[in-house]
Design a protein around this motif. Structure first.
Motif, PDB file in Angstrom:
ATOM      1  N   ARG B 119      20.239   2.412  -4.082  1.00  0.00           N
ATOM      2  CA  ARG B 119      19.640   2.835  -3.359  1.00  0.00           C
ATOM      3  C   ARG B 119      19.630   1.855  -2.518  1.00  0.00           C
ATOM      4  O   ARG B 119      20.028   0.499  -2.679  1.00  0.00           O
ATOM      5  CB  ARG B 119      17.776   2.735  -4.194  1.00  0.00           C
ATOM      6  CG  ARG B 119      17.072   3.510  -5.016  1.00  0.00           C
ATOM      7  CD  ARG B 119      16.238   3.955  -5.602  1.00  0.00           C
ATOM      8  NE  ARG B 119      15.644   5.123  -5.946  1.00  0.00           N
ATOM      9  CZ  ARG B 119      16.367   5.368  -7.258  1.00  0.00           C
ATOM     10  NH1 ARG B 119      16.495   4.114  -7.932  1.00  0.00           N
ATOM     11  NH2 ARG B 119      15.964   6.926  -7.936  1.00  0.00           N
ATOM     12  N   ILE B 120      19.763   2.393  -1.090  1.00  0.00           N
ATOM     13  CA  ILE B 120      19.468   1.553   0.089  1.00  0.00           C
ATOM     14  C   ILE B 120      19.033   1.388   1.010  1.00  0.00           C
ATOM     15  O   ILE B 120      18.229   2.717   1.356  1.00  0.00           O
ATOM     16  CB  ILE B 120      20.960   1.923   0.726  1.00  0.00           C
ATOM     17  CG1 ILE B 120      21.958   2.498  -0.053  1.00  0.00           C
ATOM     18  CG2 ILE B 120      20.997   1.092   1.838  1.00  0.00           C
ATOM     19  CD1 ILE B 120      23.554   3.162   0.426  1.00  0.00           C
ATOM     20  N   HIS B 160       9.968  -2.156  17.085  1.00  0.00           N
ATOM     21  CA  HIS B 160       9.234  -0.898  16.002  1.00  0.00           C
ATOM     22  C   HIS B 160      10.352   0.432  15.558  1.00  0.00           C
ATOM     23  O   HIS B 160      11.106   1.265  16.239  1.00  0.00           O
ATOM     24  CB  HIS B 160       8.878   0.166  17.165  1.00  0.00           C
ATOM     25  CG  HIS B 160       7.404   0.207  18.086  1.00  0.00           C
ATOM     26  ND1 HIS B 160       6.284  -0.464  17.215  1.00  0.00           N
ATOM     27  CD2 HIS B 160       7.256   0.063  18.725  1.00  0.00           C
ATOM     28  CE1 HIS B 160       5.455  -0.334  17.875  1.00  0.00           C
ATOM     29  NE2 HIS B 160       6.109  -0.791  19.246  1.00  0.00           N
ATOM     30  N   PRO B 161      11.515  -0.126  14.750  1.00  0.00           N
ATOM     31  CA  PRO B 161      12.616   0.307  14.216  1.00  0.00           C
ATOM     32  C   PRO B 161      12.223   1.017  13.055  1.00  0.00           C
ATOM     33  O   PRO B 161      10.766   1.188  12.541  1.00  0.00           O
ATOM     34  CB  PRO B 161      13.361  -1.505  13.429  1.00  0.00           C
ATOM     35  CG  PRO B 161      12.452  -2.155  12.858  1.00  0.00           C
ATOM     36  CD  PRO B 161      10.769  -1.829  14.090  1.00  0.00           C
ATOM     37  N   ILE B 162      13.474   1.760  12.291  1.00  0.00           N
ATOM     38  CA  ILE B 162      12.703   3.172  11.378  1.00  0.00           C
ATOM     39  C   ILE B 162      13.419   2.411   9.966  1.00  0.00           C
ATOM     40  O   ILE B 162      14.779   1.808  10.250  1.00  0.00           O
ATOM     41  CB  ILE B 162      13.641   4.760  11.792  1.00  0.00           C
ATOM     42  CG1 ILE B 162      12.885   4.788  13.246  1.00  0.00           C
ATOM     43  CG2 ILE B 162      13.344   5.624  11.077  1.00  0.00           C
ATOM     44  CD1 ILE B 162      12.007   5.344  12.919  1.00  0.00           C
ATOM     45  N   ARG B 163      11.993   2.420   9.702  1.00  0.00           N
ATOM     46  CA  ARG B 163      13.490   1.599   8.067  1.00  0.00           C
ATOM     47  C   ARG B 163      13.583   3.170   7.495  1.00  0.00           C
ATOM     48  O   ARG B 163      12.875   4.110   7.155  1.00  0.00           O
ATOM     49  CB  ARG B 163      11.936   1.569   7.061  1.00  0.00           C
ATOM     50  CG  ARG B 163      12.782   0.256   5.887  1.00  0.00           C
ATOM     51  CD  ARG B 163      11.716  -0.369   5.320  1.00  0.00           C
ATOM     52  NE  ARG B 163      11.614  -1.792   6.126  1.00  0.00           N
ATOM     53  CZ  ARG B 163      11.015  -3.001   5.380  1.00  0.00           C
ATOM     54  NH1 ARG B 163      10.265  -2.932   4.616  1.00  0.00           N
ATOM     55  NH2 ARG B 163      11.285  -4.014   6.081  1.00  0.00           N
ATOM     56  N   VAL B 164      14.419   3.241   7.045  1.00  0.00           N
ATOM     57  CA  VAL B 164      14.611   4.024   5.861  1.00  0.00           C
ATOM     58  C   VAL B 164      15.659   3.952   4.596  1.00  0.00           C
ATOM     59  O   VAL B 164      15.691   2.663   4.704  1.00  0.00           O
ATOM     60  CB  VAL B 164      15.671   5.136   6.658  1.00  0.00           C
ATOM     61  CG1 VAL B 164      15.651   5.790   7.680  1.00  0.00           C
ATOM     62  CG2 VAL B 164      17.469   3.824   6.925  1.00  0.00           C
ATOM     63  N   LYS B 165      14.963   4.877   3.579  1.00  0.00           N
ATOM     64  CA  LYS B 165      15.626   4.823   2.951  1.00  0.00           C
ATOM     65  C   LYS B 165      16.208   5.761   1.241  1.00  0.00           C
ATOM     66  O   LYS B 165      16.449   7.084   2.050  1.00  0.00           O
ATOM     67  CB  LYS B 165      14.291   4.502   0.911  1.00  0.00           C
ATOM     68  CG  LYS B 165      13.783   3.396   1.280  1.00  0.00           C
ATOM     69  CD  LYS B 165      12.233   3.147   0.970  1.00  0.00           C
ATOM     70  CE  LYS B 165      11.784   1.770   0.759  1.00  0.00           C
ATOM     71  NZ  LYS B 165      10.794   2.202  -0.724  1.00  0.00           N
ATOM     72  N   LEU B 166      17.487   5.760   1.470  1.00  0.00           N
ATOM     73  CA  LEU B 166      19.073   6.590   1.078  1.00  0.00           C
ATOM     74  C   LEU B 166      19.290   6.034  -0.480  1.00  0.00           C
ATOM     75  O   LEU B 166      19.089   5.134  -1.296  1.00  0.00           O
ATOM     76  CB  LEU B 166      20.459   6.535   1.609  1.00  0.00           C
ATOM     77  CG  LEU B 166      20.066   6.116   3.408  1.00  0.00           C
ATOM     78  CD1 LEU B 166      21.329   5.376   4.054  1.00  0.00           C
ATOM     79  CD2 LEU B 166      19.626   7.121   3.968  1.00  0.00           C
ATOM     80  N   SER B 167      19.797   7.039  -0.985  1.00  0.00           N
ATOM     81  CA  SER B 167      19.507   7.485  -2.303  1.00  0.00           C
ATOM     82  C   SER B 167      21.679   7.990  -2.492  1.00  0.00           C
ATOM     83  O   SER B 167      21.320   8.833  -1.842  1.00  0.00           O
ATOM     84  CB  SER B 167      18.920   7.422  -3.826  1.00  0.00           C
ATOM     85  OG  SER B 167      19.063   8.771  -3.356  1.00  0.00           O
TER      86      SER B 167
END
Lengths: 272, 172
Positions: B119-120, B160-167
């Motif tokens: 998970r990133i 205002h960055p975009i935080r993403v969660k990848l798998s």
């Protein structure tokens, strides 16, 4: 006394004689009592012998033992019964033997007691008959004397089994002589194949000559049959008898029984 | 010389005669049986005594460690953690970040060794930058099935960055 060590009484019954021998059992068996008694009887009647035996057995000396009886050959009839083609049970075998015996001796044996020898299947077997009154009379007398009958055998069978170690198995005659009777059996391949019986006259010299003649006749074939004769001492020891030893062989008892009479020696062989 | 067969004719019927030799043999057999039985009994008693003696002596005590199963499971887990190809995985993630002109910052890498899943968590300036990063990961030979699980605009951050969660699954 333990039943395992009961004394044995051997009894010889003949038309004109009774012999008895009592053997004590134990670690060293020995003959404790022995006797011979003359009987004023004859071949055709068993009553005088039975009556005399009953008197003798009333004495405690002969009571309370097991008993073996040898019946003299004048009261026995022998036959060789061919093996039947059909499978027979024991009763039928006895009937067959009775028929064969009646063919040889007539209807007189029709109501006699018959006993058969065990024989391998397919071979002729020996049958013997004795008067039923003699058998039942002996059983009755023994019961009265507290004697348990364990053996009741004819003389020729006892004598043959006693001497068989000295008899050739093939082409030989075994002859048993006694006072007034002769029984002879021919052996072939270790088994009986002929039995002859004859009543002898009182003149032993004449009878001995008949026996020698029979011996010479048996030699007419290519191979001579050996003849072995079991006879009382008084028959063997005559001058004529000694001269006849070239015609047949007298069976001589061993040293220990030479002094005993022929009948008592026979009773001793019953124990063997 | 061959001896003729014995002829047995007996009007008294077959009788079983008990001979002294037979009695002696029977007694000897009974005595032998008794002796063997006695010896067997003595052997049994000796065996029981030896067993009792053995029972009295201290035996090496074998106890079962109740934590053994847990330790074994932990050892397996550690082994699986050690089996994670960290070097290749981190090198690939770093290379992907450079390929998208460093518009994506890698915040967290959390592997799940049992599921072969990583998970990133990362932040990008814009959502297209984050998607470009995802596309780059989808071409990676180390990863399989990279997916965007969630994204959020970080309003508390001045940029205002975009935080993403990848798998993604990693290839062994």
């Amino acid at each position: 006394m333990s039943p395992l060590w009961r004394d044995e009484v051997a009894i010889y019954v003949a038309p004109r004689k009774i012999a008895l021998a009592r053997r004590s059992r134990g670690v060293k068996p020995h003959i404790a009592h022995a006797t011979e008694i003359a009987v004023a009887g004859h071949f055709g009647d068993v009553a005088p012998t039975l009556a005399r035996l009953s008197d003798v057995l009333s004495e405690p000396t002969w009571q309370d033992a097991v008993a073996r009886i040898v019946v003299a050959d004048p009261w026995a009839r022998y036959g060789i019964v061919p093996w039947p083609d059909l499978r027979l049970d024991n009763d039928a075998r006895v009937s067959h033997a009775r028929y064969v015996l009646a063919d040889s001796y007539g209807d007189v044996v029709s109501d006699w007691s018959v006993s058969l020898a065990d024989t391998p299947p397919g071979r002729a077997y020996v049958a013997c008959a004795m008067p039923q009154p003699l058998k039942s009379g002996l059983e009755e007398i023994l019961a009265g004397a507290r004697l348990k009958l364990t053996s009741l055998q004819p003389q020729l069978i006892v004598a043959f089994n006693a001497w068989r170690q000295q008899i050739p198995a093939d082409d030989a005659w075994f002859v048993s002589l006694d006072d007034g009777s002769l029984a002879g059996v021919h052996l072939s391949q270790g088994a009986w194949d002929r039995v002859h019986m004859a009543r002898l006259s009182q003149d032993w010299e004449i009878e001995l000559e008949r026996l020698r003649t029979f011996s010479r006749l048996s030699r007419t074939g290519s191979a001579a049959s050996r003849i072995l004769v079991d006879a009382p001492t008084w028959m063997r020891c005559t001058r004529t008898a000694q001269a006849a030893s070239e015609d047949f062989q007298w069976l001589e008892p061993h040293e220990g029984s030479v002094s005993a009479s022929h009948e008592l020696a026979l009773l001793q062989r019953v124990y063997a | 010389m061959k001896v003729p067969a014995r002829v047995v004719i007996d009007f008294a019927g077959p009788q079983r005669r008990i001979r002294a030799s037979g009695v002696l043999l029977c007694v000897a057999g009974a005595l032998t049986c008794a002796a063997v039985g006695s010896s067997f009994h003595a052997s049994l008693a000796e065996r029981d005594a030896l067993q009792a003696h053995l029972g009295a002596t201290a035996r090496p005590h074998r106890t079962v460690n109740p934590n053994a199963a847990r330790d074994a499971a932990a050892a397996v887990a550690i082994e699986k953690q050690l089996a994670v190809p960290w070097s290749r995985l981190l090198a690939e993630l770093e290379g992907a970040s450079q390929d998208v002109a460093s518009t994506v910052s890698l915040l967290e890498v959390q592997p799940d060794a049992t599921k072969h899943l990583v998970r990133i968590t990362a932040e990008a300036r814009t959502l297209p930058d984050a998607l470009a990063y995802l596309e780059r990961l989808q071409k990676s030979p180390v990863l399989r099935y990279p997916m965007l699980e969630s994204h959020e605009l970080r309003k508390d951050d001045p940029e205002h960055p975009i935080r993403v969660k990848l798998s993604a699954e990693w290839r062994t």
